[in-house]
Design a protein around this motif. Structure first.
Motif, PDB file in Angstrom:
ATOM      1  N   LEU A 100       0.809  -1.214   0.000  1.00  0.00           N
ATOM      2  CA  LEU A 100       0.000   0.000   0.000  1.00  0.00           C
ATOM      3  C   LEU A 100       0.846   1.268   0.000  1.00  0.00           C
ATOM      4  CD1 LEU A 100      -2.726  -1.087   2.578  1.00  0.00           C
ATOM      5  CD2 LEU A 100      -2.790  -1.235   0.079  1.00  0.00           C
ATOM      6  N   ARG A 101       2.180   1.118   0.157  1.00  0.00           N
ATOM      7  CA  ARG A 101       3.023   2.305   0.203  1.00  0.00           C
ATOM      8  C   ARG A 101       3.994   2.370  -0.971  1.00  0.00           C
ATOM      9  NH1 ARG A 101       5.819   2.886   5.853  1.00  0.00           N
ATOM     10  NH2 ARG A 101       6.488   0.762   5.412  1.00  0.00           N
ATOM     11  N   SER A 102       3.765   1.557  -1.994  1.00  0.00           N
ATOM     12  CA  SER A 102       4.706   1.496  -3.100  1.00  0.00           C
ATOM     13  C   SER A 102       4.812   2.811  -3.863  1.00  0.00           C
ATOM     14  CB  SER A 102       4.302   0.378  -4.070  1.00  0.00           C
ATOM     15  OG  SER A 102       3.011   0.616  -4.596  1.00  0.00           O
ATOM     16  N   SER A 103       3.791   3.683  -3.760  1.00  0.00           N
ATOM     17  CA  SER A 103       3.832   4.956  -4.469  1.00  0.00           C
ATOM     18  C   SER A 103       4.750   5.973  -3.789  1.00  0.00           C
ATOM     19  CB  SER A 103       2.421   5.541  -4.573  1.00  0.00           C
ATOM     20  OG  SER A 103       1.882   5.764  -3.283  1.00  0.00           O
ATOM     21  N   HIS A 104       5.176   5.675  -2.562  1.00  0.00           N
ATOM     22  CA  HIS A 104       6.067   6.576  -1.846  1.00  0.00           C
ATOM     23  C   HIS A 104       7.510   6.152  -2.110  1.00  0.00           C
ATOM     24  CE1 HIS A 104       2.759   8.496   0.373  1.00  0.00           C
ATOM     25  NE2 HIS A 104       2.237   7.281   0.417  1.00  0.00           N
ATOM     26  N   ARG A 105       8.212   6.963  -2.854  1.00  0.00           N
ATOM     27  CA  ARG A 105       9.523   6.578  -3.374  1.00  0.00           C
ATOM     28  C   ARG A 105      10.524   6.261  -2.280  1.00  0.00           C
ATOM     29  NH1 ARG A 105      11.835  10.752  -7.589  1.00  0.00           N
ATOM     30  NH2 ARG A 105       9.830  10.112  -8.500  1.00  0.00           N
ATOM     31  N   HIS A 106      10.451   6.971  -1.155  1.00  0.00           N
ATOM     32  CA  HIS A 106      11.486   6.832  -0.136  1.00  0.00           C
ATOM     33  C   HIS A 106      11.093   5.864   0.979  1.00  0.00           C
ATOM     34  CE1 HIS A 106      13.690  10.030  -2.059  1.00  0.00           C
ATOM     35  NE2 HIS A 106      12.636  10.830  -1.966  1.00  0.00           N
ATOM     36  N   GLN A 107       9.969   5.166   0.815  1.00  0.00           N
ATOM     37  CA  GLN A 107       9.565   4.195   1.816  1.00  0.00           C
ATOM     38  C   GLN A 107       9.711   2.788   1.252  1.00  0.00           C
ATOM     39  OE1 GLN A 107       5.590   5.131   3.061  1.00  0.00           O
ATOM     40  NE2 GLN A 107       6.253   6.764   4.431  1.00  0.00           N
ATOM     41  N   PRO A 108      10.232   1.848   2.063  1.00  0.00           N
ATOM     42  CA  PRO A 108      10.396   0.483   1.571  1.00  0.00           C
ATOM     43  C   PRO A 108       9.058  -0.212   1.371  1.00  0.00           C
ATOM     44  CG  PRO A 108      10.830   0.583   3.935  1.00  0.00           C
ATOM     45  CD  PRO A 108      10.659   2.000   3.461  1.00  0.00           C
ATOM     46  N   ALA A 109       9.032  -1.139   0.433  1.00  0.00           N
ATOM     47  CA  ALA A 109       7.814  -1.907   0.195  1.00  0.00           C
ATOM     48  C   ALA A 109       7.493  -2.745   1.422  1.00  0.00           C
ATOM     49  CB  ALA A 109       8.003  -2.813  -1.019  1.00  0.00           C
ATOM     50  N   ARG A 110       6.218  -2.792   1.797  1.00  0.00           N
ATOM     51  CA  ARG A 110       5.824  -3.548   2.976  1.00  0.00           C
ATOM     52  C   ARG A 110       4.721  -4.541   2.653  1.00  0.00           C
ATOM     53  NH1 ARG A 110       9.661  -3.442   6.412  1.00  0.00           N
ATOM     54  NH2 ARG A 110       8.277  -3.741   8.181  1.00  0.00           N
ATOM     55  N   GLY A 111       4.591  -4.896   1.404  1.00  0.00           N
ATOM     56  CA  GLY A 111       3.634  -5.918   1.059  1.00  0.00           C
ATOM     57  C   GLY A 111       4.158  -7.296   1.453  1.00  0.00           C
ATOM     58  N   SER A 112       3.320  -8.298   1.315  1.00  0.00           N
ATOM     59  CA  SER A 112       3.735  -9.677   1.614  1.00  0.00           C
ATOM     60  C   SER A 112       2.882 -10.637   0.803  1.00  0.00           C
ATOM     61  CB  SER A 112       3.588  -9.984   3.109  1.00  0.00           C
ATOM     62  OG  SER A 112       2.245  -9.801   3.539  1.00  0.00           O
ATOM     63  N   PHE A 113       3.384 -11.859   0.644  1.00  0.00           N
ATOM     64  CA  PHE A 113       2.671 -12.861  -0.132  1.00  0.00           C
ATOM     65  C   PHE A 113       2.981 -14.238   0.438  1.00  0.00           C
ATOM     66  CE2 PHE A 113       2.012 -15.572  -3.944  1.00  0.00           C
ATOM     67  CZ  PHE A 113       0.674 -15.272  -4.141  1.00  0.00           C
ATOM     68  N   PHE A 114       1.944 -15.094   0.523  1.00  0.00           N
ATOM     69  CA  PHE A 114       2.078 -16.401   1.166  1.00  0.00           C
ATOM     70  C   PHE A 114       1.459 -17.483   0.276  1.00  0.00           C
ATOM     71  CE2 PHE A 114       1.772 -13.041   4.258  1.00  0.00           C
ATOM     72  CZ  PHE A 114       2.837 -13.285   5.112  1.00  0.00           C
ATOM     73  N   VAL A 115       2.182 -18.581   0.097  1.00  0.00           N
ATOM     74  CA  VAL A 115       1.695 -19.714  -0.691  1.00  0.00           C
ATOM     75  C   VAL A 115       1.758 -20.963   0.180  1.00  0.00           C
ATOM     76  CG1 VAL A 115       1.986 -21.102  -2.772  1.00  0.00           C
ATOM     77  CG2 VAL A 115       2.573 -18.664  -2.818  1.00  0.00           C
ATOM     78  N   PHE A 116       0.624 -21.637   0.330  1.00  0.00           N
ATOM     79  CA  PHE A 116       0.526 -22.856   1.132  1.00  0.00           C
ATOM     80  C   PHE A 116       0.425 -24.055   0.187  1.00  0.00           C
ATOM     81  CE2 PHE A 116      -1.079 -19.362   3.597  1.00  0.00           C
ATOM     82  CZ  PHE A 116      -0.617 -19.582   4.881  1.00  0.00           C
ATOM     83  N   LEU A 117       1.364 -24.983   0.296  1.00  0.00           N
ATOM     84  CA  LEU A 117       1.409 -26.135  -0.602  1.00  0.00           C
ATOM     85  C   LEU A 117       0.813 -27.374   0.058  1.00  0.00           C
ATOM     86  CD1 LEU A 117       5.026 -25.721  -2.062  1.00  0.00           C
ATOM     87  CD2 LEU A 117       2.871 -24.730  -2.885  1.00  0.00           C
ATOM     88  N   ASN A 118       0.138 -28.182  -0.774  1.00  0.00           N
ATOM     89  CA  ASN A 118      -0.494 -29.428  -0.328  1.00  0.00           C
ATOM     90  C   ASN A 118      -1.459 -29.181   0.824  1.00  0.00           C
ATOM     91  OD1 ASN A 118       0.620 -31.157  -2.257  1.00  0.00           O
ATOM     92  ND2 ASN A 118       2.492 -31.451  -1.058  1.00  0.00           N
ATOM     93  N   VAL A 119      -2.444 -28.346   0.557  1.00  0.00           N
ATOM     94  CA  VAL A 119      -3.488 -28.049   1.538  1.00  0.00           C
ATOM     95  C   VAL A 119      -4.601 -29.085   1.386  1.00  0.00           C
ATOM     96  CG1 VAL A 119      -2.902 -25.613   1.426  1.00  0.00           C
ATOM     97  CG2 VAL A 119      -4.752 -26.486   0.003  1.00  0.00           C
ATOM     98  N   PRO A 120      -5.504 -29.211   2.373  1.00  0.00           N
ATOM     99  CA  PRO A 120      -6.568 -30.224   2.310  1.00  0.00           C
ATOM    100  C   PRO A 120      -7.523 -29.982   1.138  1.00  0.00           C
ATOM    101  CG  PRO A 120      -6.322 -29.367   4.532  1.00  0.00           C
ATOM    102  CD  PRO A 120      -5.504 -28.480   3.651  1.00  0.00           C
ATOM    103  N   THR A 121      -8.200 -31.032   0.745  1.00  0.00           N
ATOM    104  CA  THR A 121      -9.153 -30.932  -0.371  1.00  0.00           C
ATOM    105  C   THR A 121     -10.567 -30.644   0.105  1.00  0.00           C
ATOM    106  OG1 THR A 121      -9.501 -33.331  -0.282  1.00  0.00           O
ATOM    107  CG2 THR A 121      -7.789 -32.508  -1.784  1.00  0.00           C
ATOM    108  N   ARG A 122     -10.786 -30.570   1.405  1.00  0.00           N
ATOM    109  CA  ARG A 122     -12.133 -30.337   1.938  1.00  0.00           C
ATOM    110  C   ARG A 122     -12.240 -28.921   2.522  1.00  0.00           C
ATOM    111  NH1 ARG A 122      -9.152 -33.133   5.524  1.00  0.00           N
ATOM    112  NH2 ARG A 122      -9.159 -32.446   7.709  1.00  0.00           N
ATOM    113  N   ASN A 123     -13.480 -28.479   2.719  1.00  0.00           N
ATOM    114  CA  ASN A 123     -13.763 -27.199   3.375  1.00  0.00           C
ATOM    115  C   ASN A 123     -13.056 -26.026   2.695  1.00  0.00           C
ATOM    116  OD1 ASN A 123     -15.341 -28.532   5.288  1.00  0.00           O
ATOM    117  ND2 ASN A 123     -13.615 -28.815   6.680  1.00  0.00           N
ATOM    118  N   ILE A 124     -13.270 -25.907   1.372  1.00  0.00           N
ATOM    119  CA  ILE A 124     -12.614 -24.849   0.614  1.00  0.00           C
ATOM    120  C   ILE A 124     -13.028 -23.468   1.110  1.00  0.00           C
ATOM    121  CG2 ILE A 124     -12.374 -23.804  -1.670  1.00  0.00           C
ATOM    122  CD1 ILE A 124     -12.685 -26.575  -2.860  1.00  0.00           C
ATOM    123  N   GLY A 125     -14.338 -23.299   1.352  1.00  0.00           N
ATOM    124  CA  GLY A 125     -14.824 -22.013   1.814  1.00  0.00           C
ATOM    125  C   GLY A 125     -14.216 -21.612   3.147  1.00  0.00           C
TER     126      GLY A 125
END
Length: 269
Positions: free
Chosen positions: A133-158
Motif C-alpha cells: 500500500l506504500r509502493s507509491s512513496h519513493r522513499h519508503q520500503p515496500a511492505r507488502g507480503s505474499f504467502f503460498v501454502f502447498l499441499n493443503v486439504p481438499t475439503r472445506n474450501i470455503g
C-alpha cells in the motif's frame, strides 16, 4: 476480501484461534515463525510447506523464505522461491490477476503454474497476500507480503479461504517482525560461527543424509521426540527455517564453545 460465510467455531477452536493471534505478536525470529507456522497456524491453515515473501509481490527484490515440514533439496527451495520464474512469483502473478483474492487451486487447472506444481509433487495449493500500500512513496520500503501454502486439504474450501483472509494480517505482522528484527541484528559488529553440541552434530549429519526423526532415533538409540528437540535447537542455532537449509548451512558450524557473541543473518535470501 473473501466472500465466504464465516465458519462456526466451537469453544476449543475459539481458544486455539486466540492463542494463534497472541503467539503471532511474539514472533521475532525465523525459528519462532517456523514453530508458529507449523504449530498453532496448522489448526486453521493446514499445509505441508509455506512459501512467503516480503516486498511488492511482483517486485524483483522480493525477500523470500521457505517454511516446510518436508525435507526439501536446495534445488526445490530455488524452484519454489528464487527468481522471476519461481513458483512464488508465478502464484503472485495469478493472485494479482484474480484481484488480490485468496486462491485455492488444483494442479489439474490449466496453466504453467499448476504444471510446475505437479512436477514438484504438489496436488493443491492456496495463496493470499497483503498488497504493497506504500509502493507509491519513493522513499519508503515496500511492505507488502505474499504467502503460498502447498499441499493443503481438499475439503472445506470455503473455510480455508475465510481463514486465509482472517489470518493474513497476523501472517504479515509475524513475517515483517522477523524481517525487521533480523535486519537490525545483521548490523551488529560482533558475530560468531554457530556451534553445536556433539549430539546435535550427530543429528545434523543424519539430517543431511535425509534420515527422518524416527530413523535417526533408531540409529542413535534415542527417542524421536529427543531427536525433534535436537533438530529445533539446530534450526535456532543456524538461524534457518527447515531441515534442508540446516543441512545446506552446516559448513558454518564450529566446535561448541568456539567464539562469542550473537549470530544474526538477514531475512533476505
Amino acid at each position: 476480501m473473501s466472500t465466504s460465510e464465516p465458519p462456526r467455531f466451537d469453544h476449543l477452536e475459539l481458544e486455539r484461534l486466540l492463542i494463534t493471534f497472541e503467539t503471532a505478536v511474539k514472533v521475532r525470529k525465523r525459528h519462532q515463525f517456523y514453530l508458529w507456522a507449523q504449530g498453532s497456524l496448522q489448526s486453521f491453515l493446514p499445509h505441508e510447506t509455506l512459501l512467503y515473501g516480503l516486498g511488492g509481490p511482483l517486485s524483483h527484490d522480493l525477500r523470500t523464505e521457505v517454511c516446510s515440514r518436508a525435507v526439501l533439496s536446495e534445488e526445490d527451495v530455488r524452484r519454489f522461491n528464487h527468481g522471476p520464474d519461481s513458483l512464488l512469483q508465478k502464484a503472485a502473478q495469478r493472485w494479482v490477476r484474480q484481484g488480490h483474492q485468496p486462491l485455492l487451486l488444483e494442479v489439474d487447472t490449466a496453466g504453467s503454474l499448476t504444471h510446475d506444481m505437479q512436477a514438484l509433487g504438489v496436488s493443491r495449493f492456496a495463496c493470499h497476500g497483503m498488497p504493497d500500500l506504500r509502493s507509491s512513496h519513493r522513499h519508503q520500503p515496500a511492505r507488502g507480503s505474499f504467502f503460498v501454502f502447498l499441499n493443503v486439504p481438499t475439503r472445506n474450501i470455503g473455510r480455508y479461504r475465510y481463514m486465509l483472509d482472517l489470518l493474513l494480517p497476523h501472517l504479515h505482522m509475524a513475517a515483517t517482525h522477523v524481517c525487521d528484527n533480523e535486519h537490525q541484528g545483521s548490523g551488529m559488529p560482533t558475530t560468531r560461527t554457530p556451534s553445536l553440541s556433539e549430539r546435535e552434530q550427530q543429528v545434523l549429519d543424519w539430517v543431511r543424509k535425509g534420515k527422518t526423526n524416527l530413523e535417526i532415533g533408531q540409529i542413535l538409540s534415542i527417542s524421536p521426540l529427543t531427536v525433534k528437540n535436537h533438530v529445533q535447537k539446530i534450526l535456532r542455532k543456524l538461524n534457518v527455517s527447515n531441515r534442508a537449509q540446516a543441512a545446506a548451512n552446516s559448513f558454518k558450524i564450529a566446535p561448541q564453545g568456539a567464539g562469542k557473541g550473537t549470530d544474526e543473518h538477514p531475512f533476505a535470501n
